[in-house]
Scaffold this active site. Sequence first.
Site, PDB file in Angstrom:
ATOM      1  N   HIS A   1      -5.340 -36.082   6.964  1.00  0.00           N
ATOM      2  CA  HIS A   1      -5.551 -36.211   5.524  1.00  0.00           C
ATOM      3  C   HIS A   1      -5.383 -37.654   5.042  1.00  0.00           C
ATOM      4  CE1 HIS A   1      -5.794 -34.751   1.423  1.00  0.00           C
ATOM      5  NE2 HIS A   1      -4.659 -35.352   1.118  1.00  0.00           N
TER       6      HIS A   1
ATOM      7  N   ASP B   1      -8.081 -32.493   8.747  1.00  0.00           N
ATOM      8  CA  ASP B   1      -7.285 -32.574   7.521  1.00  0.00           C
ATOM      9  C   ASP B   1      -6.452 -31.303   7.398  1.00  0.00           C
ATOM     10  OD1 ASP B   1      -6.356 -32.589   4.848  1.00  0.00           O
ATOM     11  OD2 ASP B   1      -8.098 -33.727   4.166  1.00  0.00           O
TER      12      ASP B   1
ATOM     13  N   SER C   1      -7.576 -37.716  -2.192  1.00  0.00           N
ATOM     14  CA  SER C   1      -6.821 -36.483  -2.331  1.00  0.00           C
ATOM     15  C   SER C   1      -6.696 -36.086  -3.799  1.00  0.00           C
ATOM     16  CB  SER C   1      -5.462 -36.651  -1.645  1.00  0.00           C
ATOM     17  OG  SER C   1      -4.726 -35.460  -1.626  1.00  0.00           O
ATOM     18  N   MET C   2      -5.491 -36.050  -4.334  1.00  0.00           N
ATOM     19  CA  MET C   2      -5.311 -35.668  -5.725  1.00  0.00           C
ATOM     20  C   MET C   2      -6.086 -36.585  -6.663  1.00  0.00           C
ATOM     21  SD  MET C   2      -1.757 -34.768  -7.652  1.00  0.00           S
ATOM     22  CE  MET C   2      -1.806 -34.205  -9.359  1.00  0.00           C
TER      23      MET C   2
ATOM     24  N   PHE D   1      -1.339 -37.633  -3.945  1.00  0.00           N
ATOM     25  CA  PHE D   1      -0.012 -37.031  -4.152  1.00  0.00           C
ATOM     26  C   PHE D   1       0.839 -37.242  -2.910  1.00  0.00           C
ATOM     27  CE2 PHE D   1       2.665 -33.379  -3.163  1.00  0.00           C
ATOM     28  CZ  PHE D   1       3.328 -33.108  -4.346  1.00  0.00           C
TER      29      PHE D   1
END
Length: 283
Positions: free
Chosen positions: A257, A228, A99-100, A33
């Site tokens: 991140h 992160d 991530s997402m 994202f």
Amino acid sequence: MPFITVGTENSAPIDLYYEDHGQGQPIVLIHGFPFNGATWEKMSGPLLAAGYRVITYDRRGFGSSAQPATGYDYDTFSADLDVLMTELDLRNAILVGHSMGTGEVTRYLGTYGSSRVDRAVLMAPLAPYLLQTQDNPEGVEKSLFDGFQQAIVADRFAYLTQFCDAFFNYSENKGKWVSEEAYRAHWQIGAQASAKGTHDSVEAWQTDFRGDVPNMDVPVLIIQGDKDNVLPFPKTGQRLASMLPNGTLVTLKGAPHGIPWTHPTEVNRALMEFIGAPAMARA
């Protein structure tokens, strides 16, 4: 431009943009994202050179894919991935999420199983459960997510600046692991995403994946930075690793991140070692 139709909204098809390059064992790269498949460029080149078939796609609402008003939840996201896997008839595939994108990988394995999947890689994962509840005290308070959504409604572009700052730990890593130009490029990609999709994705981050984790019966590699500032390492990757008998955790010291961009050498090394190893026997 290649597209796969995953549904309809009123009179319009919901099409996902994808790219499919190379030959060999397929690797599906699922972006984070609020970006798109282009942010995998530091992974896709080396994977192609190593002889893999590399597939990237833009999640609904992001990149060049359709921007419907609905479907920003992991049941739908994983169903979209299943359509891609089925339409391209991918077998013995390696699923890689950042991530997402790790949510799609986790929910896909939990719902559709591993008949098409050889192994999985989760970079800075969402799982097992990010939201703090009575039975999940390790999570993050809901007020934080509510604040993100309020900020997106108030000024999505200002929120994107705050997000990119946290994504890269920009104040400490500018000129070291990320350039001002790369920061601006990521911001621009995020700005082109659906406003509705950006807002609703925050709701999806709060998905409980604890029921999916036991069904992840393929070898899983987790890669995450211990600095992160988007998905805190102790609440996500570190915790998830202890729940996966087939899991391997690689911790990148001091990394933020956005490791597919900031730490491509370390990420590619860990990824190549993992996918080049013999597949673990399944029960």
